[in-house]
Design a protein around this motif. Sequence first.
Motif, PDB file in Angstrom:
ATOM      1  N   ARG A 242       0.841  -1.206   0.000  1.00 15.22           N
ATOM      2  CA  ARG A 242       0.000   0.000   0.000  1.00 15.22           C
ATOM      3  C   ARG A 242       0.874   1.253   0.000  1.00 15.22           C
ATOM      4  O   ARG A 242       0.581   2.232  -0.695  1.00 15.22           O
ATOM      5  CB  ARG A 242      -0.935  -0.011   1.204  1.00 15.22           C
ATOM      6  N   PHE A 243       1.950   1.232   0.794  1.00 15.14           N
ATOM      7  CA  PHE A 243       2.869   2.375   0.825  1.00 15.14           C
ATOM      8  C   PHE A 243       3.518   2.584  -0.535  1.00 15.14           C
ATOM      9  O   PHE A 243       3.627   3.707  -1.035  1.00 15.14           O
ATOM     10  CB  PHE A 243       3.959   2.165   1.884  1.00 15.14           C
ATOM     11  N   ILE A 244       3.973   1.482  -1.128  1.00 13.48           N
ATOM     12  CA  ILE A 244       4.667   1.585  -2.426  1.00 13.48           C
ATOM     13  C   ILE A 244       3.729   2.142  -3.490  1.00 13.48           C
ATOM     14  O   ILE A 244       4.095   3.057  -4.247  1.00 13.48           O
ATOM     15  CB  ILE A 244       5.211   0.216  -2.856  1.00 13.48           C
ATOM     16  N   ALA A 245       2.515   1.616  -3.559  1.00  8.90           N
ATOM     17  CA  ALA A 245       1.555   2.093  -4.553  1.00  8.90           C
ATOM     18  C   ALA A 245       1.276   3.584  -4.376  1.00  8.90           C
ATOM     19  O   ALA A 245       1.233   4.345  -5.355  1.00  8.90           O
ATOM     20  CB  ALA A 245       0.254   1.292  -4.451  1.00  8.90           C
ATOM     21  N   ALA A 246       1.089   3.995  -3.145  1.00  6.01           N
ATOM     22  CA  ALA A 246       0.811   5.410  -2.873  1.00  6.01           C
ATOM     23  C   ALA A 246       1.979   6.290  -3.313  1.00  6.01           C
ATOM     24  O   ALA A 246       1.777   7.376  -3.881  1.00  6.01           O
ATOM     25  CB  ALA A 246       0.528   5.607  -1.385  1.00  6.01           C
ATOM     26  N   ALA A 279      -6.349   0.026  -7.371  1.00  5.47           N
ATOM     27  CA  ALA A 279      -7.347   0.386  -6.366  1.00  5.47           C
ATOM     28  C   ALA A 279      -7.237   1.851  -5.957  1.00  5.47           C
ATOM     29  O   ALA A 279      -8.246   2.558  -5.841  1.00  5.47           O
ATOM     30  CB  ALA A 279      -7.195  -0.518  -5.144  1.00  5.47           C
ATOM     31  N   GLN A 280      -6.005   2.314  -5.751  1.00  7.52           N
ATOM     32  CA  GLN A 280      -5.809   3.693  -5.308  1.00  7.52           C
ATOM     33  C   GLN A 280      -6.039   4.693  -6.434  1.00  7.52           C
ATOM     34  O   GLN A 280      -6.440   5.838  -6.194  1.00  7.52           O
ATOM     35  CB  GLN A 280      -4.414   3.865  -4.710  1.00  7.52           C
ATOM     36  N   LEU A 281      -5.795   4.270  -7.657  1.00  3.07           N
ATOM     37  CA  LEU A 281      -6.021   5.148  -8.801  1.00  3.07           C
ATOM     38  C   LEU A 281      -7.471   5.626  -8.865  1.00  3.07           C
ATOM     39  O   LEU A 281      -7.745   6.790  -9.188  1.00  3.07           O
ATOM     40  CB  LEU A 281      -5.684   4.418 -10.100  1.00  3.07           C
ATOM     41  N   SER A 282      -8.391   4.736  -8.551  1.00  2.00           N
ATOM     42  CA  SER A 282      -9.814   5.062  -8.678  1.00  2.00           C
ATOM     43  C   SER A 282     -10.237   6.189  -7.751  1.00  2.00           C
ATOM     44  O   SER A 282     -11.254   6.844  -7.982  1.00  2.00           O
ATOM     45  CB  SER A 282     -10.659   3.817  -8.402  1.00  2.00           C
ATOM     46  N   ARG A 283      -9.439   6.438  -6.700  1.00  2.15           N
ATOM     47  CA  ARG A 283      -9.786   7.474  -5.718  1.00  2.15           C
ATOM     48  C   ARG A 283      -8.944   8.735  -5.881  1.00  2.15           C
ATOM     49  O   ARG A 283      -9.004   9.634  -5.048  1.00  2.15           O
ATOM     50  CB  ARG A 283      -9.607   6.923  -4.296  1.00  2.15           C
TER      51      ARG A 283
END
Length: 423
Positions: A242-246, A279-283
Motif C-alpha cells: 500500500r505504501f509503495i503504490a501510494a 485500487a488507489q487510482l480510482s480514488r
Amino acid sequence: MRIHEVSELKTLERSVEQNTESQRKAVLDILKDVKEKGDKALFQYTEKFDGVPLDTLEVTNKEIDEAVASLDPSMVDIISEAARNIREYHEKQKHESWFFTREDGTLLGQKITPLDSVGVYVPGGTAAYPSSVLMGVIPAAVAGVKEIVLVSPPGKDGKLPAAVLTAASIAGVKRMFKIGGAQAIGALAYGTETVPKTDKIVGPGNIYVALAKREVFGVCDIDMIAGPSEIAVLADETANPRFIAADLLSQAEHDPRSAVFLVTTSAELADKVAAEVEAQLSRLPRKDIAIQAIKDYGAIYLVKSLSEGADVINKIAPEHLEIMTKDPISLLGKIKHAGAIFLGEYSSEPVGDYFAGSNHVLPTSGTARFSSPLNVDDFTKKSSVIRYSEQAIKENGRKISAFARLEGLEAHARAIDLRLEDK
C-alpha cells in the motif's frame, strides 16, 4: 502496472524536453522582444498569455502583507518550519576558501565567492508552489547571494498566490515580479527597466520556460533543464504494498510523462503493488494524468537479488529512489545514480518534497548519472589563487617555457624566459 523481466529493462528514452521547432521559434521571438522592448514586452505578453492587464510588474509590500495575513496561521507556521529545516540542511553544504604554501614560497588556493544575483522562477497560473520558492531561494541565501529575485505568473486577479508570497517573505526575498513563461526568463537574463539582470536562473517550468532557459544559457547560468518527474522503488518481501503504490502515484499524478518503477525480489509483492495501484487510482483526483503516466512509463521489474536490483536502479538513474527493504542502509553503498535516496518505509518521497530539508530540485531523465540536486555550490563560483615565488620561477621556469613551446605558444614561453633573464 505490467511486470517485466530485467532483460526487458530500458533506460529512460525521454529527452529532457520534447519540443517542436515552432515552440522554439516562439521562444526566440519572445526573448528577442524582451531584450529589445523591455518592460513593454513583459506587459504585452502577460496580458496575452495570462489574460491579465497589469499596471505594475513588481509585487508591492502591501500585497505581501495582505497575502501573509490571509493565510491560515497554522499554514504559515508549517512553511516557516519547513524553511528552517531546509536552511539547516543547506548550511551543512557550505565550503570555505582554502590556501596552502610550498617550501619554495609558492602560495596556491581557491577563493569561493557567492554569485551577485539570482533569479528564481516559480511555476504558477492555475496552481501555487510555495515549496519551489523555498527550494530555490534558501540555498542561494545560504550561499551568500545578495540579490535574489523571484518571478512567477500572476493569476486572473493579477496577483501571485498568497502561499507563494508568504513563502518568499519567510525565505527573505525582497523583490518579486508578476511575470511568467519565456518572457520572465528573458527579463532575468537580459534585464529590463524594472527587472534586474541576474547571473543565474533556477527553478522549474513548462516547455517554454525550459526552452528559454536553454537559449539564455551563456548570457547567464541556469540550474538544469528539468524533465518529467520519476520515482523508483527498490523493495523486498518485507515492504508494504500500500505504501509503495501510494508513493508511485505521488509522482504519476505530476505529468502524463512521469515515470514510475518498482524493482523487487518478490513476485508476490509485485502482484500486490499492481493491484494496489489500480485500487488507489480510482480514488485519485488527478487519475487521468496518473493513468497515462503508468500506461506509458510505468513498470515493475523482478530481480533475483537486491544486488541485481541495485544494478537495475543504477541503469535507470532515477530522480527519486525509495529503498523499502529489511535493511535499506546496507544497500546505500551500492547505489551510484539517484537524485535523492529515501531509506525505509516511512521515508516517503513527499517528505523530501516539502519538509525534511533536502532540496527537491533534482536531476531527471537519467541525468542523475552525472548531476546533483540543487545545492549551495550552485550559487557560488570558485577562483584559483596563485602566487609564485622567485625561487619557484628559478626552479621551474625552464620547464614551463619548454611546455609552452611544445604547444607552439612562443609568447607564453618568452613571458617566462624574460623573468629568468631578469634574475
